[in-house]
Design a protein around this motif. Structure first.
Motif: not given
Length: 525
Positions: A430-434, A496-497, A502-503, A510-511
């Motif tokens: 979920k936390r993964f980002n650009t 992590v840095t 975007d929740a 995910e859905v």
């Protein structure tokens, strides 16, 4: 060493080419000209058809020519290619196939950029796709050069280069005329022919040994100059066990990151059919890899290690040489024609994947902010296919003579390093980002390609691509041991840095990935 009648071999080649071109043209005249039709075959294939096509995409010249040759020369160590390629499908089936189909539209970048910033992620994913496709194309082109050299008795490298150029021209024609729909039908036909052909030779080999595998293995150990070692591990990698570990990592994790295989999941109408297609593919691919064990050891008995290594095409000549020994000129011509069709189908699939990635991800999404018309996008994809064809011809001439199974393992290493970490993180973290995605893709890609460039594959040995020079400081022949963990680590470190998250978008992805809700629209934002 020349086998068979060159005129007969060329005639059978010609029949295969004309037949597949007829199919491509017929399909093209009946299809639409939309982007969905060009990239995904109009999503008109069911799970069984797509599964056979996936097998056609996956069972490349490496599978038929390279693995059979590796088993014939190195025995058990050659079989490890088959095991690695097959186990890799479990990763694709269990972790990637269904959620990828649910989330994406045409390319891998659709999934990676779904909940992230479009430009940097799409550019990175497209760059990686082009790199993996290039390495895979090298293997197919090298296979084409070796195969035709064997069948026509061509030992001159310049003439072999002309053959590779011809393959490139045919490949471009398939893609420009038929798009994904035409290419898929070529792959279906080729997969059926390849599996039936390999199965027929397998039965002929086993018939000579009373359908007793122990008798075949015993004869192989007696015929090999390495004796019983041909049945034991580490004949090839005994002096370099780390290269063996690195190769295993590349083979097992590479398939789930291969863009031309991932793109196949978009040619089916539903996620259920995507899952069904992978199940079909596993059955067909598994049967074929069992055949390679028999083909390899059969070639060791009936042809011999020294004759295989001394033939034009080297290790890649084992399967055609076995066909010639068992069935004469006719069987050799048919098997060679199937192998040639194998190369054409795979390079066409690779080319359309690379062209789609550039046109859809870079041209439309990055340069035109998603505002290009579908017609213009397809036009750019067609132009890109021509450019990729020219580049692959040049690269294929440079790689001519290398073991094609080995060259494919390099493509697997790049895919496992650059693509797989970002795909798995995007689907399951979920936390993964650009930043994590971009660092993972570029880090895995640069490390894998960089280590290959400074490895014995490229320079320093008689078997290297450039044997006259030596700038190899990386000791392993495959970079996956270093580059795959690095790709995962950089994906974590970049994420992590960065505070980006975007929740709402993550929840939507995910859905969609788990349930398929909204997948039919496949709208990327």
């Amino acid at each position: 060493m020349q086998m068979g009648n060159p005129l007969l071999n060329m005639a059978i080649f010609g029949i295969f080419v004309l037949f597949t071109l007829f199919i491509v043209i017929r399909v093209a005249t009946r299809g639409s000209k939309s982007a969905s039709d060009f990239y995904a075959g109009g999503r008109s294939f069911d799970g069984r058809q797509n599964g056979i096509a996936i097998a056609g995409d996956y069972l490349s010249a490496a599978s038929f020519l390279g693995i059979a040759g590796a088993v014939a020369v190195y025995g058990y160590d050659g079989l490890l290619y088959s095991i690695g390629f097959l186990v890799a499908w479990l990763v694709a089936l269990l972790l990637v196939a269904e959620p990828l189909r649910n989330t994406g539209k045409y390319t891998m970048a659709d999934v990676l950029s779904f909940r992230m910033q479009q430009r940097p992620v799409r550019t990175a994913a497209a760059t990686s796709t082009l790199a993996v496709s290039f390495f895979y194309l090298l293997a197919q082109m090298a296979g084409a050069g070796g195969l035709v050299a064997l069948l026509l008795g061509i030992t001159d490298k310049t003439q072999q280069g002309l053959v590779i150029a011809l393959v490139g021209v045919l490949m471009i024609t398939y893609v420009l005329v038929g798009g994904m729909k035409g290419t898929t039908w070529v792959q279906i036909i080729k997969a059926v022919l390849l599996i039936l052909g390999a199965g027929f030779i397998t039965v002929m080999v086993m018939w000579n040994f009373g359908f007793n595998l122990s008798n075949l293995l015993g004869a192989a150990s007696q015929a090999s100059p390495d004796g019983v070692k041909v049945l034991e591990p580490m004949l090839q990698y005994g002096k370099d066990p780390l290269s063996f570990v690195s190769l295993s990592i590349a083979l097992i994790f590479g398939a789930a990151g291969l863009p031309h295989v991932l793109m196949r999941f978009y040619t089916v109408p539903t996620a259920k059919e995507a899952r069904r297609s992978v199940s079909w593919a596993i059955g067909l691919i598994g049967a074929f890899y069992l055949f390679t064990l028999i083909l390899g050891y059969g070639a060791a008995v009936f042809v011999g290690k020294d004759a295989i290594l001394g033939a034009p095409g080297g290790v890649n000549s084992a399967a055609p040489a076995l066909a010639y020994h068992l069935g004469g000129e006719i069987l050799l011509g048919v098997i060679a024609g199937v192998a040639f069709a194998t190369i054409l189908a795979v390079v066409a699939g690779l080319t359309i994947t690379a062209a789609a990635s550039f046109a859809h991800d870079i041209y439309n999404s990055v340069l035109k902010n998603g505002e290009a018309t579908p017609e213009k996008e397809v036009q750019v994809a067609r132009t890109t296919a021509i450019v990729i064809g020219v580049i692959s011809i040049i690269g294929g001439i440079a790689a001519n003579g290398q073991n094609v199974a080995f060259l494919v393992s390099l493509a697997f290493a790049v895919a496992a390093s650059a693509n797989l970490p970002s795909i798995l993180y995007s689907l399951y973290w979920k936390r993964f980002n650009t930043r994590g995605s971009v660092w993972s893709i570029y880090g895995g890609l640069i490390s894998a390609v960089g280590l290959i460039a400074f490895s014995p594959v490229v320079s320093g040995l008689k078997t290297s691509m450039f044997p006259a020079v030596n700038f190899a400081w990386f000791p392993l022949t495959n970079p996956a041991l270093i580059s795959v963990p690095l790709g995962f680590f950089l994906g974590w470190l970049g994420t992590v840095t960065s505070k980006e998250f975007d929740a709402a978008k993550q929840a939507e992805m995910e859905v969609r990935s788990m349930t398929g809700a909204g997948a039919e629209k496949a709208v990327t934002h």
